[in-house]
Design an enzyme around this catalytic site. Sequence first.
Site, PDB file in Angstrom:
ATOM      1  N   ALA A 209       0.867  -1.188   0.000  1.00 31.23           N
ATOM      2  CA  ALA A 209       0.000   0.000   0.000  1.00 31.23           C
ATOM      3  C   ALA A 209       0.898   1.231   0.000  1.00 31.23           C
ATOM      4  O   ALA A 209       1.764   1.381   0.860  1.00 31.23           O
ATOM      5  CB  ALA A 209      -0.887  -0.008   1.239  1.00 31.23           C
ATOM      6  N   SER A 242       2.296  -2.331   4.309  1.00 31.68           N
ATOM      7  CA  SER A 242       2.312  -0.870   4.118  1.00 31.68           C
ATOM      8  C   SER A 242       3.674  -0.467   3.572  1.00 31.68           C
ATOM      9  O   SER A 242       4.672  -1.149   3.807  1.00 31.68           O
ATOM     10  CB  SER A 242       2.081  -0.147   5.442  1.00 31.68           C
ATOM     11  OG  SER A 242       3.253  -0.189   6.233  1.00 31.68           O
ATOM     12  N   ASP A 243       3.734   0.632   2.846  1.00 32.79           N
ATOM     13  CA  ASP A 243       5.052   1.180   2.548  1.00 32.79           C
ATOM     14  C   ASP A 243       5.644   1.625   3.878  1.00 32.79           C
ATOM     15  O   ASP A 243       4.966   1.693   4.902  1.00 32.79           O
ATOM     16  CB  ASP A 243       4.955   2.333   1.530  1.00 32.79           C
ATOM     17  CG  ASP A 243       6.303   2.569   0.849  1.00 32.79           C
ATOM     18  OD1 ASP A 243       7.344   2.140   1.405  1.00 32.79           O
ATOM     19  OD2 ASP A 243       6.338   3.177  -0.233  1.00 32.79           O
ATOM     20  N   TRP A 244       6.936   1.906   3.860  1.00 30.41           N
ATOM     21  CA  TRP A 244       7.658   2.199   5.097  1.00 30.41           C
ATOM     22  C   TRP A 244       7.201   3.555   5.654  1.00 30.41           C
ATOM     23  O   TRP A 244       7.490   4.597   5.076  1.00 30.41           O
ATOM     24  CB  TRP A 244       9.158   2.155   4.841  1.00 30.41           C
ATOM     25  CG  TRP A 244       9.776   0.802   5.078  1.00 30.41           C
ATOM     26  CD1 TRP A 244      10.894   0.552   5.823  1.00 30.41           C
ATOM     27  CD2 TRP A 244       9.343  -0.482   4.607  1.00 30.41           C
ATOM     28  NE1 TRP A 244      11.167  -0.806   5.857  1.00 30.41           N
ATOM     29  CE2 TRP A 244      10.222  -1.460   5.115  1.00 30.41           C
ATOM     30  CE3 TRP A 244       8.281  -0.928   3.828  1.00 30.41           C
ATOM     31  CZ2 TRP A 244      10.099  -2.825   4.860  1.00 30.41           C
ATOM     32  CZ3 TRP A 244       8.146  -2.286   3.564  1.00 30.41           C
ATOM     33  CH2 TRP A 244       9.044  -3.210   4.082  1.00 30.41           C
ATOM     34  N   VAL A 245       6.446   3.456   6.732  1.00 30.40           N
ATOM     35  CA  VAL A 245       5.819   4.627   7.348  1.00 30.40           C
ATOM     36  C   VAL A 245       4.739   5.197   6.420  1.00 30.40           C
ATOM     37  O   VAL A 245       4.779   6.350   6.006  1.00 30.40           O
ATOM     38  CB  VAL A 245       6.831   5.721   7.753  1.00 30.40           C
ATOM     39  CG1 VAL A 245       6.171   6.643   8.762  1.00 30.40           C
ATOM     40  CG2 VAL A 245       8.095   5.140   8.330  1.00 30.40           C
TER      41      VAL A 245
END
Length: 837
Positions: A209, A242-245
């Site tokens: 995402a 999720s993408d990182w953060v």
Amino acid sequence: MFRLLMSITLFFSLLTSVNSQTTIGHQAIEKKIQAMTLSEKIDFIGGYNDFYIRGYEHLGIPQIRISDGPVGVRNFGKSTAYPAAIGLAASFDKSLAYDFGKAIALEARAKNVHLLLGPGLNIYRLPITGRNFEYFGEDPHLAAQTSVAYINGMQDQGVMADAKHYLANNQEFNRNHVSSDMDERTMHEIYLAAFKPTVTQANVATVMAGYNLVNGIHMSEHHQLNNEILKGDWGFEGFIVSDWVATYDAKNAANGGLDLEMPSAAFMNQQNLIPLLNSGAVDEATIDDKVRRILRTYDRFGLFKQSDLSQGFTLDEAWVRQVAIDAARSGTVLLKNNSILPLERDKPARIGVIGPNGNRVVTGGGGSSGVAPLHPLSLVNALKQISHQGTDIVSDSGVFTGAPYPENLWDDFPLYIYQDDQKVQGTHAEFYLGTELQGDPVHKQFFDWLKLENEQLWQFPTVPKTDFSVRFTSFYSPKTTGYYSIGGIGDDGYRIILNDIEVVSLWRNQGPTAAKHEVFMNAGEEYKVVVEFYQAGGGATIQLGIKPAEMSKSPDDYSAPAIALAKDVDYVIMAVGFDWQTEGESYDRSFEMPYNQSELINQVAEVNNNVIVIINSGGNVEMESWIDKVNAVLMAWYPGQEGTLALAEILYGDTNPSGKLPASFAKRIEENPAYPFYFDDDGDLRVFYGEGIFLGYRYWDKVQQKPRFPFGYGLSYTQFEYTQLEISADKINTTENLTAKVTIKNIGQRAGSEVIQVYVEDIESRLPRPIKELKGYEKVHLLPGESKTVSMTLTPDDFSFYDPMLKKWVVEPGKFKVHAAASSDDIKQSAKFEIRP
Ligand code: BGC
């Protein structure tokens, strides 16, 4: 020798282990879920240690290791650096894309990496998007089919792939906050169409995402796109990472379909989720579903039976290395050739390689995809390797690029502050709550060093781990007069302010990102240096560096020796374009090449009549000011670690170029259909994709105009003739397939490869449709005089469009055409057919 044997043994053991992969089955997984406490389940759906999913030994759940993607195994030491993904798309070669994924997977397995964060398949809307080089261009069919092959290659080796960044993360500026807004038809026909086959055809293990929002909702919370379409309509059984953060809210993410929050559980943690579960805002079944998806995917990949994939070493196989070079061979696009290429190999010559990318190795753009290469090779060295012994290769950069990031020279050039009127080496820091340096500082600290990471910034009781900002204040006094590079690295945002002037500004959420600026400073003068920094999640890093820029003259004077050299050589090869400092993740780039390189090409072309330009970039660049003055242009994208060898071969004709543009190249950036709909001009954090489905060649066809170079275009050193197009029927019904057979002949003097592109045209339709759309392609290699017939099957999906009223794809009866083409602007053969009700 031992290493070699190890690698060979691993290579074969990997192959056999994948074949004999065994699973534990759904029942055993249900037992594990039942045995997990609620806390364990919640902890499980948040990553840890940046690139891991935690394991539970007592439950027999292995720890999982993750690496970036998508053009090599980025983490855990050096690896093969593959060419840019857009170059792989430009190869229009599915079997190469399969090998690309397979080779990366073999390296991943050697490093005990279970999940590789690739491929990236965001659609190219404008050339300036910072990460176009990581993606597969403007056409959803090409992006999808390149991805399907890549994923199959990777997952057949037992490594989980990740289709990213779902959905419509098509710009880098302000990527966490800007919403990509579009109508439903555009979403389905362009953006979802690229991702759908990664699920329905390649059964991808994970989907990432993206950071962005779509139609006002963050992707990590997007119930419609995640739960209804991806998991529902498409039947995605894997897990959404999720993408990182890129997670912004616990409840919305939990209910919106996110399965795993990375790199750690900043939101989907016990503190947030337990009250939500108690209040009924989130169901425990929802958490179970996430755990189940992750565990079932592990099982599909045999990770319960064999989670330790290898001894953990670097695989440096000849085959793997070749795949990377082959991708550069196949993806490089010859854009222009006034009969200068190929150069005569047997005739000794003097060749000047001019430009910043001749003598250094630029394997790819910057950001999370950057792989430290095992075998870096510059263009100059590649040319030296294969040129005639008597050929002289000389080079000059012609521009000042400087060091990527100035390392601090603390001994000679310390920062200092004043304490009781005494100069003390170091910097004074004030910490604030929130990311905007507002209110009173909650902590003040002296550091003798402005190179701070994680724990060094997290050790103060009044300062939280995320959502804080810091202002560092110090002074600097250079010993000598001249140009200096002042720069930094920050994760997340930072600014460098020199004597009240902001010289570096990267105030945004990002991974560690370097930037620098050249300034003129006088010896002995005192300069105030302020660094502002904020931390929004994930790792925290801030560094400052200052060093003499090695510029003894003004930037314009750098071209003088290059021009002198150009006067003195038979051929000039301009090695120009972008690099890892000027095109990359978390920012968008200029259309003009950096470091004044267009001007340099012009200056060189004034004094030399044999100029060949090789461009490194993730997409189109400004060419208008110089293209008519040069003899040949090659689009090299980023060639990976040794793709320069492929470029040298192409210059000499050992390799016949066969890449085709995966995006339309307009003359001016303003001509791109997405240009008026890209920037968030009014600052409302929403960008409406007003070009709709008419993106790229779909737009150029509609307005009946030509870009400078059309989608699918690329020259060869030989010529091809399309002699026949036969279709299996001239009338079909709405559920039938149609086969198109095309015969193609090499009518030139050299062996070469051609990409046969099949486009479908719907002649009559209820809704406006693009004039034609790519629905098939095949790359064929032909010896001089040789012919081949290729056959491509078109399915009802290839004739359909998305009807927003009916909310589904429909095949509408009527008249159609199939075109066999050499580019979107070069139709060679056409055939008509009719679809009957
Ligand atoms: C990128 C992802 C990448 C992740 C982990 C993010 O900044 O957008 O593509 O996989 O970092 O490095």
